[in-house]
Write an enzyme that holds these catalytic residues in place. Structure first.
Site, PDB file in Angstrom:
ATOM      1  N   SER A  63     -46.021   0.158 -86.742  1.00 34.35           N
ATOM      2  CA  SER A  63     -46.580   0.063 -85.396  1.00 34.35           C
ATOM      3  C   SER A  63     -45.723   0.808 -84.363  1.00 34.35           C
ATOM      4  CB  SER A  63     -46.748  -1.416 -85.023  1.00 34.35           C
ATOM      5  OG  SER A  63     -47.568  -1.564 -83.888  1.00 34.35           O
ATOM      6  N   ASP A  78     -52.552  -1.063 -89.029  1.00 33.28           N
ATOM      7  CA  ASP A  78     -51.209  -1.496 -88.638  1.00 33.28           C
ATOM      8  C   ASP A  78     -50.611  -2.441 -89.692  1.00 33.28           C
ATOM      9  OD1 ASP A  78     -49.012  -2.732 -87.309  1.00 33.28           O
ATOM     10  OD2 ASP A  78     -49.933  -2.293 -85.384  1.00 33.28           O
TER      11      ASP A  78
END
Length: 856
Positions: free
Chosen positions: A393, A678
């Site tokens: 991320s 993610d």
């Protein structure tokens, strides 16, 4: 001739094929060196007969009549299409006595799914499914199984199995112990116009069941060129594929300008088939295929097989590029450790410990914080001691920006931090300006024109590009090979997870690693060149090459936190999922029919019963568990199969009867698309990619930038490792630490050198508010004000959804993370010394073993 009107993929025309087939490489392109971990094996075929005998006491879904039952059989490793029995109407005890025949390859995990349906006018109701491992049947034996579907109502399905060795010669396969590659057959053809007794506009539907291209439509008409009417299909030779041709004609039956599609009627005129096994290898064959009494299609077809030269790397070892990097990096690490730890001599290459620095997710907060942590390591002269730098991320946004400079870790980090400060503190309104929106639209159109599946994540990647650079950034991930070619920087490993659109990331997520050299799944031992990411693969072969996407599109994938479904959002908000929803989901139960056996074959999957949640469940799953913004990417493992003993690999938790790993027919190689999102959907830190045994990591510096649950990533990683038998230290923290964490924690197993040493840094402002540097108190009011701030809180500027910081807030976040590293210098160096001692002991132990073997 016929002209290709519609391609194999929605909205794209099928490209014309020239002399070479698609799996053949372009001239001048270097072929990948074959990896040593895959192997060739020869396995016999077996003929499997499945007789669906009967069912009893079946409770249908219609309250006014008995069930109208049929059974569907699905064995995707042997047949591309499911089979089904006839329907027995209005009976609680239907009998079929229908037999189905399959040729199975003994190298793969063959799982038969028997699904019982109740016929309905609108939509057939699935009553139950039995998932059965046919590998449990011994060759030469006939076995009858009675599968109990419902103990309460005494529902049961009776099926008879018989397996015998096939007379077909054994086949050679390629495997890495998890995946299997079969020979791939490619047919390229051209259809020629044939005068017919009837005139009119006709459409041909060409298909090869189970092929990559599925179905192609072609318009029957004359062409002035020889290039019209071309087609190509790639299929699994083991499936005995055939080319099916169907002739259709569309008529206009009424005039309706408002809805012209409703005025069309399609008439079926005839069909024909060509078994691909009947075609000669490597020679052009002329085929006259009658489709009806009045229509004949003339085709020129060439068939070729490809097997040996795979474009996907099957293996679990590190890539050649990463191995080359490690050789060069060890010299730099040895010198760095000598200076940082005040050693008399630099450690020998074999004694150099592997150190991984990992950053968690957390949006711009994580990006900004990682700059500070890396600056602290640089000031301690320990950044040159790191082997790997990995993140998920927001941490990947920092990493990918740094690696645009091939010498970033050698230079003072103040310069890239200043650039990050400028982009983080400036207004983001330009991202929605007319000029920028026009640019994004043009970029997405170009991306789609290149053949990519454009989605919301791609738009998000372009937004991030502006947030991070304020301009177009042409950089690609493969460009970062220049940043590691001399071993000058830590090796970057970016992480994401492959999820399912209707399954929580906590229940199923497969870690995918992105490096400058390769992208792939170590779980499957499947990797492709980074330059080929986004291209289309089938059965290990490159079918369509596309140019490598810009790194901003990968940044969108790595930071696609908005791809959460409603169930995951609820879980984050309340600490648990939607509990009442669990009562509506499918129920999976082990109904192993071999309980009386004194031992169980560890390679055999237990028989499981799946009870569907029903129509209401499907509706709620679509609503609560679908990832409306998940991006679809081409699946480069498509067309490969699971090896018969795949469950023995530690990455799989197939021992859990309800885990997707126990359903090989549903695993990633059988899927058309990847859904990469993610990594925070699984573990908000890239522990799984650095804990791979091939990387042999000794020390992990874990920087956690989540401001809630400071030890959650450690606890989730501990569970992940426990389920897979991966060495990881025991995580024990006090309640006081949970409430008010300190700057650094060390977790290690003093008795087991295989367990890495983990130094964990929660995101805290512990002593920083009192000290401006380690041991140096804040004295002036300005200094005290700078250190007196809360990271957490409802009014915090560091919320994950905030992408713009005030200058003072940015500087504070960088400085507190830098300080937390500097303030724990002794703890870090002690861990590195311990790792160095462990490595030396390992080398001595290894040398003693060699001497012992030599004497024997």
């Amino acid at each position: 001739m016929f002209r290709a009107a519609v391609g194999s993929l929605p909205g794209r025309a099928l490209p014309a094929m020239a002399a070479a087939f698609l799996w053949k490489k372009e001239k001048g392109r270097e072929r990948r060196t074959k990896a040593p971990s895959w192997r060739k094996e020869i396995h016999p075929y077996y003929n499997l007969s499945v007789t669906v005998v009967k069912a009893r006491n079946i409770q249908g879904t219609d309250v006014l009549s008995e069930a109208d039952c049929y059974v569907q059989l699905r064995l995707p490793t042997a047949s591309p299409l499911p089979d089904r029995t006839k329907v027995v109407y209005n009976s609680r005890d239907p009998e079929w006595n229908e037999t189905f025949h399959y040729r199975i390859n003994s190298a793969v995990k063959n799982i038969l799914e028997l699904s019982l349906y109740d016929r309905d006018v609108m939509l057939d109701d699935k009553l139950s499914s039995v998932v059965f491992d046919v590998g449990s049947i011994k060759p030469g034996h006939t076995v009858r199984r009675v599968f109990k579907l419902n103990k309460k109502d005494k529902e049961a399905l009776e099926v008879e199995f018989h397996i015998e060795e096939s007379k077909d010669p054994p086949s050679e396969i390629i495997t890495n112990g998890v995946l299997v590659a079969h020979p791939c057959v490619c047919v390229e053809g051209r259809m020629k116009y044939e005068e017919n007794k009837e005139n009119g506009n006709y459409t041909l539907k060409l298909s090869v069941p189970g092929s990559y291209e599925k179905q192609i439509s072609a318009l029957l008409q004359k062409s002035e060129t020889e290039e019209g009417g071309k087609f190509v299909f790639h299929a699994d030779k083991d499936m005995n594929p055939q080319l099916d041709v169907c002739l259709l004609k569309t008529l206009r039956v009424a005039e309706n300008d408002l809805a012209p599609e409703l005025d069309k009627k399609t008439l079926y005129f005839g069909k024909g088939s060509v078994p691909l096994s009947s075609l000669p290898e490597g020679k052009e064959a002329e085929i006259n295929l009658p489709l009806s009494k009045n229509h004949v299609v003339n085709m020129s077809i060439t068939k070729e097989e490809s097997f040996q030269d795979l474009d996907i790397r099957l293996g679990f070892e590190l890539s050649r590029g990463e191995k080359d990097f490690l050789k060069k990096r060890k010299e730099i690490i040895a010198k760095s450790l000598k200076n940082a730890l005040d050693l008399n001599t630099a450690p020998d290459e074999k004694e150099v410990p592997v150190i991984a620095v990992i950053g968690s997710g957390g949006g711009v907060r994580a990006m900004t914080s990682l700059y500070g942590s890396l600056q602290g390591l640089q000031e301690l002269k320990l950044l040159d001691s790191a082997t790997y730098l990995s993140g998920v991320s927001g941490s990947t946004w920092c990493m990918s920006t740094l690696y645009e400079d091939p010498d970033w870790s050698i230079k003072d980090l103040k310069e890239p931090i200043n650039r990050a400060q400028e982009t983080t503190t400036c207004s983001k309104s330009g991202a929605v300006s007319t000029e920028r929106l026009k640019h994004c639209t043009q970029e997405l159109i170009a991306l789609e024109r290149d053949g990519y599946k454009v989605n919301f994540i791609d738009l998000w990647g372009l937004v991030l590009e502006y947030f991070l650079h304020q301009k177009d950034n042409p950089a690609k991930l493969s460009d970062q090979q220049n940043s590691v070619c001399r071993g000058q920087n830590p090796y970057p490993v970016y992480a994401g997870v492959n999820v399912r659109v209707n399954i929580s990331g906590g229940d199923f997520a497969e870690w995918c690693e992105f490096t400058p050299h390769e992208i792939g799944f170590r779980k499957y031992g499947a990797f492709i060149n980074t330059e080929d990411f986004g291209s289309e693969f089938f059965m290990g072969h490159l079918i369509r090459r596309r140019k490598e996407p810009k790194i901003c599109y990968l940044q969108g994938v790595w930071g696609s936190a908005f791809a959460a479904n409603l169930d995951e959002i609820w879980a984050r908000a309340s600490g648990t999922g939607i509990r009442w929803f669990n009562s509506l989901t499918d129920v999976i139960r082990v109904i192993d029919d071999c309980k009386k056996m004194h031992f169980r074959d560890p390679t055999r999957l237990q028989t499981r019963l799946v009870m569907p949640g029903g129509m209401v469940s499907d509706l709620f799953q679509d609503f609560f568990k679908s990832r409306f913004t998940a991006g679809e990417l081409y699946n480069f493992t498509r067309g490969l199969y699971l090896y018969k003993d795949y469950m023995g690999v530690r990455e799989f938790v197939a021992w859990k009867g309800n885990h997707l790993d126990a359903f090989p027919n549903e695993l990633t190689p059988m899927e058309e698309n990847l859904y990469l999102v993610d990594g925070g959907f699984s573990i908000n830190s890239p522990f799984p990619v650095v804990l791979q045994s091939e990387r042999d990591v000794d020390v992990i510096l874990s920087f956690n930038y989540s401001w809630q649950a400071p030890f959650e990533v450690l606890q989730l990683t501990s569970k992940y490792c426990r389920e897979r038998g991966i060495p990881f230290p025991k995580i024990t923290v006090t309640e006081a630490d949970e409430k008010q964490p300190k700057e650094c924690y060390v977790f290690m197993d003093a008795d087991n050198a295989r367990v890495p040493i983990v130094l964990h840094f929660p995101l805290v402002n512990d002593t920083f508010h009192t000290y401006k540097a380690p041991g140096v108190l804040r004295e002036t009011d300005e200094e005290k004000a700078f250190g007196d701030f809360l990271i957490e809180g409802k009014d915090s500027p560091y919320k994950t959804k905030n992408f713009t910081y005030e200058l003072n807030d940015f500087n504070r976040l960088v400085e507190v993370n830098r300080y937390n590293v500097l303030n724990n210098e002794e703890m870090i160096k002690s861990a590195l010394k311990a790792a160095l001692d462990r490595r030396k002991k390992k080398v001595i132990h290894r040398e003693l073993k060699k001497e012992k073997k030599a004497k024997v």
